[in-house]
Structure formats: C-alpha cells, structure tokens
Write an enzyme that holds these catalytic residues in place. Structure first.
Site, mmCIF file in Angstrom:
data_model
loop_
_atom_site.group_PDB
_atom_site.id
_atom_site.type_symbol
_atom_site.label_atom_id
_atom_site.label_comp_id
_atom_site.label_asym_id
_atom_site.label_seq_id
_atom_site.Cartn_x
_atom_site.Cartn_y
_atom_site.Cartn_z
ATOM 1 N N GLY A 91 -2.239 -3.359 5.447
ATOM 2 C CA GLY A 91 -3.356 -4.270 5.660
ATOM 3 C C GLY A 91 -4.061 -4.043 6.975
ATOM 4 C CB THR A 112 -0.901 0.019 1.260
ATOM 5 O OG1 THR A 112 -1.674 -1.174 1.336
ATOM 6 C CG2 THR A 112 -1.854 1.196 1.262
#
Length: 528
Positions: free
Chosen positions: A425, A342
């Site tokens: 996450g 991410t």
C-alpha cells in the site's frame, strides 16, 4: 533469522514473492520463452500460490522494455467501476464496505493484462505460459507460512461466504503450513482461459458465472461492465536521479510519488550521510511525506480529473520541497489507510528484455467473495473510492480509483539497470525509496538493500495512527532521536512483514545480473 544471499547471473533472472512462481518463470525461460512469457507465467502462478495477496479477480500494472523497441512501455491492467456504481448506491453509508459483494465495485483487470502483454511481446503459446499455474491449482502446493498466517488471521471473514470457506477453510479451519492446498475450481477457470482466451473471462462463461454470483448478492457489476472492459498501453511517468532515468506507471497509479521523493532526495548528499543514521531516516521519511501530500491532493483517474505531473515532477519544485525539510523536526502530514495485499515480481532474459510488474486484490483476500464455481476471489479495490462528491477520488461510473500499485524500473543509457518494487500500500514508495537509495547511493547489492532494516510511516495497513514503524534492528539511539524530532516511533520485529515484500534485479557495470528476494516472505530469486 537467516537472511537471503544475493543471486548473481549473466544471462537471465526471475524474482518473485513465492519460490514456486519464481521457478515457473525460470522454466518458461529455459523452454524458449522470453521475459514477457516468463512474467505472465509468474503472474498467473502467483494468482494460485499466493491467493491471499493476488488473483484473477484483481488488478495489475506492467512496465516492460523490449530490446527491439528500445524503450520502456506500460500497461494499465486496472479495472473501472461498474455502470451502476454511484454515491447514491451507497446511500446511508459513510463509506463503501471493505468486504463482501458491496465492496466489489471495479472489474478485475488482471486477465486482460496477461493477454495484452502476451499478445504484444510473448513468444510461447498462450496455453504453455498458463500451464504451470494450472498445474499448481489442480495438483496443489505446500501451504506457505505467509498464506497460513493470513488465512488464520482472517478465518471469520473467509467463513462468511460458503464458496470462499469451501476453498480456504477446509474442515472449517486454515490448513497448516506444509499441507497440500488445491484450488480445483480455479484450475478449471484457468483451463478455460488457456483454451478460449481472454474473452471468456470478460464476455463468456466465466464472466457470466461471476456476474450471476454478484447479482444474487446485490452486487453492482454487470455482464456489460465485464464486456466493456479494456486496459490501456500507456507512456510511463519519467524522472531522473543521479544519472538514472526513472520510470513509473502514470495515474491512476501512485508511481509519481516515488519519483517525487527521489527528486527531493537528490538535493541531499545521501552517500556522505551514514546509512542507517538519524539523518538518513529523517530525510527519506520527510521527502516521502511531502510527495504523499500532493499525491493525496491529486491522484485519481486522469480521465475524470487532471493530475499536474509536469509541475509535480519539475526539479525546481523538488528543490522548493527539499528546502522545507529540517533534520531535527518532523513535518505535519496525513496518510491514507490503504490496503496491503500485493505481489511484485520482475523478469529479465538473456536478450535484454525486462519486465517489472505488480498485482493485487487490495486487502488480504480482497472482498472475501469467491465468485461461484470459478474459484476466482474478487478484489475490493473500489472500496477506496470516496462517497464525498467533492473528493477528487469520488465514486462515479466507469472510473478507475486511486491505485497504490507501482512497479518501478530505472535505466542507464536507455537500458534497464534496476527493476524494483514491493508489497505494502502506502509502504510501496517508502520501501522503493529505501531499496533504490541503498543501491545507488550506498553501493549495496539488491539483496543487502532489501535485507537492511526498513521503516514504514503512516496508515498503510489500515492503522488508526500516523506512526513511524521501524524494525527492531535499528539502534535505540536512532529511534530516540527520531522520536525527539516529533515522529511517533514504534519499534516492530527485526524482520517484520509490515514492511512489505520487496524484490529487485540489478544489471551491474560488468553486465552481470544481481537479484534479491525479501526474507520477510516466501520468495526467491533465480539467475543463471
């Protein structure tokens, strides 16, 4: 290890996990762009210079405050599953594959997000906003240590697809840190987007190349799936904490879990509890575990199953959950094995516009499949769908999956005061909670809040056990007391990448901007 120092400015600020993307955003502001132009430019650059973490083949979520409107607005740029996606399509399998064409279940929403945000609020021409990303893709940039480490770790997976290996494994191996890394095919795709716009990715030549590639590999996504894709402007989920208004993306994002944790913690006098003490870690971890319990029970695409946000975010419910926390006992809980790749970033301009956004491919390098001649690495986000028809997140056509991405924004008196977020996450709500409580309850500047030792509980990086991983700078007596309370404690490195890459921008009471970038990554904050 040297840690970053807080950046202070009075007019504008950019923070991102790669210094080149941050610099590109700053250049866009200097050339007359606003925070929305800069945010799209940073996002596009991250898709080039941080390809193990994000890309055009992934999703993104956006929270923006436009001064003229005077409110926070969200854009859900996550994709839905294809029309052929069904549990039956994976007959004989216990789960959807996590790599390869079989993991490519959802349409990438990233490019649609760029277009929507820029059309609504951008000031500069579209091509000018994408120009820095095109330059980095065509002419190359120095391979970062983080990209090298992730590439070397996944060489075998990247070698399975020829188009992927040609780009990421030149000469059959990962390029060394500092080596020039080019992505000429991706540069060509970005040029087409600059010339023809968003629809070329979903209805034109780019879409055809991607879906033809997947068709040759028995993939599920079709040209109609791409043509039908559209993101959504949405109302953020709202909460409050010690005088701050909290904003997160609504489901299918897990953002509400971050608000739930802060609502629970509001019942404890954190500022009077020693930072970094047993009680601080215990309260934060237990509050998050309680929010995860409800998140796991309800989170999915709200078009398919309702998420009872009114009840979950009610302060009386938070009080009930807070009462179940004991300082000397770890609550039993289950976490999810969620992906990790991410990239979070934020932008604030001198007019007061602000953008907090995040993007991802799900796992490092997503599916591992580069789509033909496009240079686009496709995400594997849809592999998190369940093949259990009774599961709230079960695979169905045209459905969005449970999504970890959750950019955050907190306001004071209706104006942006803290923009914050992180990679990781299930670690995202955990690190957000750490950073925000350190700023609000302990008076830390954003850089100190990010630098301080962090923890991550659960299976956020696909771990098989429900460990509480804590950085090695935490005192041994605190680790021992957490273990006595029933946590499965594992000490990790002093500044460990497993904790994610956090970034934050704060506007203080004097109106100055303060920025922080995580020393665990290759990022930077620039303010002036």
């Amino acid at each position: 290890m040297a840690v970053n120092q807080s950046v202070i400015g009075s007019k504008a600020m950019i923070a991102s996990p790669h210094y080149l993307a941050t610099a590109a955003g700053a250049r866009i502001l200097e050339r007359g762009g606003n925070a929305f132009d800069a945010a799209v430019a940073v996002s596009a650059c991250l898709a080039v210079v941080y390809p193990h973490m994000t890309g055009l083949g992934g999703d993104s979520f956006w929270l923006g405050y436009h001064r003229a409107e005077g409110k926070v607005r969200g854009y859900n740029a996550s994709g839905r599953s294809g029309c052929k996606a069904s549990i039956g399509a994976y007959a004989g399998l216990a789960a959807i594959p996590t790599r390869g064409a079989g993991s490519v279940v959802t349409v990438p929403g990233m490019v649609d997000g760029w277009d929507a945000v820029h059309r609504a609020y951008g000031r500069l021409p579209w091509g000018q906003v994408l120009a820095p990303a095109i330059e980095y893709a065509e002419n190359g940039f120095p391979m970062s240590k983080d990209q090298y480490a992730n590439t070397a770790r996944h060489e075998a997976m990247l070698a399975r697809t020829l188009d992927t290996a040609d780009i990421y494994l030149p000469g059959g191996r990962a390029a060394k840190p500092g080596a020039r890394f080019r992505q000429r095919a991706l540069a060509g795709t970005l040029r087409r987007l600059a010339q023809y716009g968003r629809d070329d990715f979903y209805k034109g030549e780019i879409a055809k190349e991607i879906t033809d590639c997947l068709g040759l590999r028995d993939g599920l996504l079709t040209a109609d799936d791409f043509a039908d894709h559209v993101g959504d402007w949405v109302e953020p989920v709202v909460g409050s904490y010690r005088g701050y208004e909290l904003y997160q993306m609504p489901p299918n994002s897990q953002g509400f879990a971050g608000i739930m944790a802060l609502h629970i913690l509001e019942h404890f006098p954190l500022g009077g509890i020693g930072h970094g003490s047993h009680d601080y870690y215990q309260l934060c971890v237990e509050a998050l575990k309680l929010s995860f319990r409800d998140r796991n029970r309800y989170l999915t695409d709200p078009a398919f199953s309702g998420v009872p946000l009114e009840r979950l975010l009610d302060k009386s419910y938070a009080a009930k959950l807070a009462a179940s926390i004991a300082l000397d006992r770890a609550l039993p809980a289950e976490s999810e094995a969620l992906g990790s790749d991410t990239a979070y970033a934020a932008a604030v301009d001198e007019e007061g516009n602000a953008v907090s956004f995040i993007q991802s491919l799900y796992f490092e390098f997503g599916s591992g499949v580069v789509a033909g001649r496009t240079g686009v690495l496709l995400q594997n986000r849809g592999s998190f769908f369940s093949l259990d028809p009774g599961h709230v997140n079960s695979l169905q056509p045209a459905k969005r999956t449970f999504h970890t991405l959750m950019p955050a924004m907190a306001c004071r008196d209706g104006k942006p005061a803290v923009l914050y977020g992180t990679q990781g996450g299930e670690g995202q709500p955990q690190t957000q909670t750490a950073v925000f409580t350190r700023i609000v309850d302990y008076g830390m500047d954003p850089q100190q809040a990010i630098n301080e030792p962090r923890w991550v509980w659960g299976r956020t990086w696909g771990e098989p056990t429900q460990e509480l991983k804590v950085e090695g700078r935490v005192p041994a007596e605190v680790l021992a007391s957490l273990a006595r309370a029933g946590h499965r404690v594992r000490k990790v490195n002093d500044f460990d990448g497993i904790m994610g890459h956090a970034h934050a921008i704060v506007r203080d009471e004097q109106g100055f901007l303060q920025g922080g970038s995580d020393p665990r990554c290759d990022g930077a904050a620039i303010g002036w």
